[in-house]
Write a protein that holds these residues in place. Sequence first.
Motif, mmCIF file in Angstrom:
data_model
loop_
_atom_site.group_PDB
_atom_site.id
_atom_site.type_symbol
_atom_site.label_atom_id
_atom_site.label_comp_id
_atom_site.label_asym_id
_atom_site.label_seq_id
_atom_site.Cartn_x
_atom_site.Cartn_y
_atom_site.Cartn_z
ATOM 1 N N ILE A 36 0.837 -1.194 0.000
ATOM 2 C CA ILE A 36 0.000 0.000 0.000
ATOM 3 C C ILE A 36 0.879 1.254 0.000
ATOM 4 N N ALA A 37 1.882 1.273 0.867
ATOM 5 C CA ALA A 37 2.704 2.478 1.028
ATOM 6 C C ALA A 37 3.495 2.820 -0.228
ATOM 7 N N GLY A 38 4.143 1.824 -0.831
ATOM 8 C CA GLY A 38 4.918 2.078 -2.046
ATOM 9 C C GLY A 38 4.067 2.675 -3.153
ATOM 10 N N PRO A 39 2.956 1.986 -3.540
ATOM 11 C CA PRO A 39 2.079 2.566 -4.557
ATOM 12 C C PRO A 39 1.481 3.910 -4.155
ATOM 13 N N ALA A 40 1.166 4.083 -2.844
ATOM 14 C CA ALA A 40 0.589 5.354 -2.392
ATOM 15 C C ALA A 40 1.577 6.504 -2.566
ATOM 16 N N LEU A 41 2.850 6.253 -2.291
ATOM 17 C CA LEU A 41 3.870 7.281 -2.508
ATOM 18 C C LEU A 41 4.101 7.507 -4.001
ATOM 19 N N ARG A 42 4.069 6.427 -4.742
ATOM 20 C CA ARG A 42 4.229 6.533 -6.200
ATOM 21 C C ARG A 42 3.094 7.352 -6.807
ATOM 22 N N LEU A 43 1.897 7.210 -6.252
ATOM 23 C CA LEU A 43 0.733 7.961 -6.727
ATOM 24 C C LEU A 43 0.935 9.457 -6.558
ATOM 25 N N MET A 44 1.742 9.833 -5.578
ATOM 26 C CA MET A 44 2.062 11.248 -5.342
ATOM 27 C C MET A 44 3.230 11.725 -6.196
ATOM 28 N N GLY A 45 3.744 10.845 -7.059
ATOM 29 C CA GLY A 45 4.838 11.235 -7.948
ATOM 30 C C GLY A 45 6.220 10.942 -7.429
ATOM 31 N N ALA A 105 20.344 1.830 -15.168
ATOM 32 C CA ALA A 105 19.806 1.542 -16.508
ATOM 33 C C ALA A 105 18.709 2.521 -16.909
ATOM 34 N N GLY A 106 18.166 3.232 -15.920
ATOM 35 C CA GLY A 106 17.153 4.236 -16.204
ATOM 36 C C GLY A 106 15.747 3.712 -16.389
ATOM 37 N N ASN A 107 15.462 2.463 -15.973
ATOM 38 C CA ASN A 107 14.115 1.913 -16.148
ATOM 39 C C ASN A 107 13.543 1.359 -14.844
ATOM 40 N N VAL A 108 13.929 1.958 -13.708
ATOM 41 C CA VAL A 108 13.525 1.436 -12.414
ATOM 42 C C VAL A 108 12.010 1.462 -12.231
ATOM 43 N N ASN A 109 11.339 2.536 -12.655
ATOM 44 C CA ASN A 109 9.903 2.653 -12.433
ATOM 45 C C ASN A 109 9.118 1.578 -13.184
ATOM 46 N N THR A 110 9.461 1.353 -14.444
ATOM 47 C CA THR A 110 8.729 0.379 -15.260
ATOM 48 C C THR A 110 8.915 -1.041 -14.759
ATOM 49 N N VAL A 111 10.159 -1.454 -14.521
ATOM 50 C CA VAL A 111 10.443 -2.828 -14.103
ATOM 51 C C VAL A 111 9.831 -3.136 -12.742
ATOM 52 N N VAL A 112 10.040 -2.249 -11.774
ATOM 53 C CA VAL A 112 9.506 -2.479 -10.439
ATOM 54 C C VAL A 112 7.983 -2.518 -10.474
ATOM 55 N N SER A 113 7.366 -1.703 -11.304
ATOM 56 C CA SER A 113 5.908 -1.700 -11.415
ATOM 57 C C SER A 113 5.389 -3.051 -11.896
ATOM 58 N N PHE A 114 5.989 -3.603 -12.945
ATOM 59 C CA PHE A 114 5.531 -4.891 -13.473
ATOM 60 C C PHE A 114 5.763 -6.024 -12.475
ATOM 61 N N ILE A 295 -3.317 0.137 -7.742
ATOM 62 C CA ILE A 295 -2.704 1.468 -7.734
ATOM 63 C C ILE A 295 -1.506 1.513 -8.683
ATOM 64 N N VAL A 296 -0.697 0.443 -8.661
ATOM 65 C CA VAL A 296 0.472 0.402 -9.543
ATOM 66 C C VAL A 296 0.029 0.400 -11.010
ATOM 67 N N ILE A 297 -0.989 -0.391 -11.332
ATOM 68 C CA ILE A 297 -1.492 -0.445 -12.711
ATOM 69 C C ILE A 297 -1.993 0.927 -13.158
ATOM 70 N N TYR A 298 -2.702 1.601 -12.245
ATOM 71 C CA TYR A 298 -3.245 2.919 -12.563
ATOM 72 C C TYR A 298 -2.125 3.918 -12.884
ATOM 73 N N THR A 299 -1.104 3.945 -12.029
ATOM 74 C CA THR A 299 -0.008 4.902 -12.260
ATOM 75 C C THR A 299 0.812 4.520 -13.488
ATOM 76 N N LEU A 300 0.921 3.204 -13.757
ATOM 77 C CA LEU A 300 1.709 2.744 -14.897
ATOM 78 C C LEU A 300 1.025 3.069 -16.212
ATOM 79 N N VAL A 301 -0.297 2.833 -16.267
ATOM 80 C CA VAL A 301 -1.055 3.034 -17.507
ATOM 81 C C VAL A 301 -1.315 4.512 -17.795
ATOM 82 N N SER A 302 -1.740 5.232 -16.748
ATOM 83 C CA SER A 302 -2.148 6.624 -16.959
ATOM 84 C C SER A 302 -0.998 7.618 -16.819
#
Length: 306
Positions: A36-45, A105-114, A295-302
């Motif tokens: 919950i916390a990780g995606p919640a912080l990610r939702l805030m950018g 590598a510059g792709n931390v957000n995408t890989v960790v999200s999946f 939450i992760v899917i929402y931030t990843l897609v949108s």
Amino acid sequence: MFFPISNSHISPIYLVVVGFIIGILGGFFGVGGSFIAGPALRLMGVNWNYAVGTDLAHIVGKSIVAARQHRTLGNVDLKLGLIMALGTIGGAEAGAQLIQALKRAGNVNTVVSFVAIAVYSGIAVFMLWESQKTLRSDKKRKQPLVKGAQSKEDRSAFSPVTRNIQRLKIWPMITLPTSGIRISLWTILLVAFVGGVFSGFLGGGAGYIRMPSMVYVLGVPTHLAVGTDLFEIIISASYGTFSHAIKGNVDILIALVMNTGAAIGAQIGAISTQYFAGPKIRLAFVPLPLIGAAIVIYTLVSGHKL
């Protein structure tokens, strides 16, 4: 409110509320609440590397409060927790190094999200299957589910597999009187190491991996798995926080604000466990990883942030 370390603008009220909710969930389910916390912080950018490191920092304080309450209720196997801490620390460092490699590598957000989506969804589906099957079996037997932390009885549909794992006589064998089991030291360390890897990679104490693993792999009763995992999280999350801090991944100001709510919620959650039987605790756990995955899917897609 501006947090300069992570270069983020977040409402402190939002952080306190998130911390309070995670405190209740952590105290009740024995998890750090990173799903919950990780995606919640990610939702805030907040970038994933900061979300992971900051989540670990806030978990330490919350887990101390919750573990102390569970210790009072008799829900902590200190011997098991100390052994698991050794494996978790090694795994956490491995996970943190993976995060560093992805940062370079510059792709931390995408890989960790999946990875987060796959892990959270898989855990939820498995626990939904097991808990419902156990509850149906108990209903057919007309056998009341045992309540309270003092009982070692905790039926599980996965028990045949668990017993086969316990029969593996790989020296040295460890006897855990509090949990009522005897099992190979290497099995305990493997479970802890895997949990540690996810802790360092996805953030938090990885209780969403370790608590179910303690129940299904080691055969620890659910109430004891909840309390023991919280005790172990104190040690492993402290190490994980230090490891991420020296890598520049911790926004300590965000963690402190979240802890103001988490400390209160953790006590409420811990006390509540004594009113529910093991399978019902596991069934209630199911929606939580799904919320994190959503939450992760929402931030990843949108690509949206509030």
